[in-house]
Scaffold this motif. Structure first.
Motif, short mmCIF file in Angstrom:
data_model
loop_
_atom_site.label_atom_id
_atom_site.label_comp_id
_atom_site.label_asym_id
_atom_site.label_seq_id
_atom_site.Cartn_x
_atom_site.Cartn_y
_atom_site.Cartn_z
N MET A 56 0.83 -1.21 0.00
CA MET A 56 0.00 0.00 0.00
C MET A 56 0.86 1.26 0.00
N SER A 57 2.02 1.18 0.63
CA SER A 57 2.94 2.32 0.64
C SER A 57 3.45 2.58 -0.78
N VAL A 58 3.74 1.50 -1.52
CA VAL A 58 4.17 1.62 -2.92
C VAL A 58 3.03 2.19 -3.76
N GLY B 207 -5.96 -2.88 6.12
CA GLY B 207 -6.67 -3.95 5.41
C GLY B 207 -8.14 -3.66 5.23
N LYS B 208 -8.76 -3.00 6.21
CA LYS B 208 -10.17 -2.67 6.12
C LYS B 208 -10.44 -1.53 5.13
N GLU B 209 -9.42 -0.72 4.87
CA GLU B 209 -9.56 0.40 3.93
C GLU B 209 -9.41 -0.04 2.48
N VAL B 210 -8.63 -1.11 2.25
CA VAL B 210 -8.28 -1.51 0.89
C VAL B 210 -9.50 -1.80 0.01
N LYS C 133 -12.69 -0.30 -4.71
CA LYS C 133 -14.00 -0.13 -5.33
C LYS C 133 -14.16 1.29 -5.87
N LYS C 134 -13.72 2.26 -5.09
CA LYS C 134 -13.83 3.67 -5.50
C LYS C 134 -12.98 3.94 -6.74
N LEU C 135 -11.83 3.28 -6.84
CA LEU C 135 -10.93 3.50 -7.97
C LEU C 135 -11.57 3.07 -9.30
N GLY C 136 -12.49 2.11 -9.23
CA GLY C 136 -13.13 1.64 -10.45
C GLY C 136 -13.88 2.76 -11.15
N SER C 137 -14.68 3.51 -10.39
CA SER C 137 -15.45 4.60 -10.99
C SER C 137 -14.58 5.82 -11.29
#
Length: 234
Positions: free
Chosen positions: A56-58, A185-188, A193-197
């Protein structure tokens, strides 16, 4: 433009490669986090947490660099510089700034959404900045896809490990040890999902402004971005 995009792509590849060799040796390899292995096949919770946080840092390093260029594109230079500084921080398997990075990237996305929905068009320089941000954005999407698979494995592994401990004092200690990983992990899933739109809107905006996106879908496919997400860009 072609040479610049090629340079950005190569720089992202070098970043991924150097992190894989230098930082993941003791964690089972960045190859697991980036798709070269099966982390769920016996990896312990601490190893999975290290892969998740570093991955996630990457990913955020890529997104923040992309966000900085997008803010440049719409004329928000001060915010762009702040994003660049965050994006330049070296990725780490115990990155304590992930929350700050998530928030900064979310704020940039809101600014970008506002501009895209305003009906305004980019200047010639803005179009160049938008194009420059697309490759690191795709690199971030590719890494996020891997983290979306690792996150549930880690959540389950950490929960199983906590349940296996009988000593209440030890449980508190273990929960604290996994705190950053569980929070991340709970944020991923929500972020992915948000990145899709948002990616669909971004590509539509780029095409509307006649920004050259030729070849980007192919690079996304090569890096492992979800084909369903890619098809929505067309």
């Amino acid at each position: 433009m072609k040479n610049l995009c090629k340079s950005l792509f190569l720089a992202s590849a070098v970043l991924m490669s150097s992190l894989g060799h230098a930082q993941f040796g003791s964690l089972g390899g960045l190859k697991d986090a980036m798709g070269g292995g099966d982390s769920s096949g016996g990896g312990n919770a601490l190893q999975l947490q290290g892969e998740l946080i570093l991955g996630m840092s990457v990913a955020m390093a890529s997104f923040l660099k992309a966000d900085a260029k997008f803010m440049d594109a719409i004329g928000l230079k001060e915010q762009a510089n702040k994003l660049r500084k965050l994006g330049d921080q070296e990725p780490s398997e115990n990155d304590k700034n992930l929350d700050v990075k998530f928030k900064a990237s979310a704020e940039a996305s809101e600014k970008m959404d506002e501009f895209m929905s305003s009906g305004k068009e980019l200047t010639a320089e803005g179009k160049k900045d938008l194009a420059d941000g697309m490759l690191p954005y795709i690199a971030g999407l590719a890494t996020m896809a891997k983290m979306a698979k690792i996150a549930p494995d880690f959540i389950k592994a950490s929960a199983d490990e906590i349940k296996s401990v009988k000593n209440p004092m030890q449980i508190v200690k273990i929960k604290k040890q996994f705190d950053l990983g569980i929070k991340t992990g709970k944020e991923v899933p929500k972020l992915f999902k948000k990145l899709g739109s948002s990616s669909k809107n971004l590509f539509a905006f780029a095409k509307k402004n006649k920004v050259n996106t030729k070849g980007l879908t192919k690079k996304a496919e090569e890096q492992g971005v979800d084909p369903a997400m890619i098809s929505s860009w067309e």
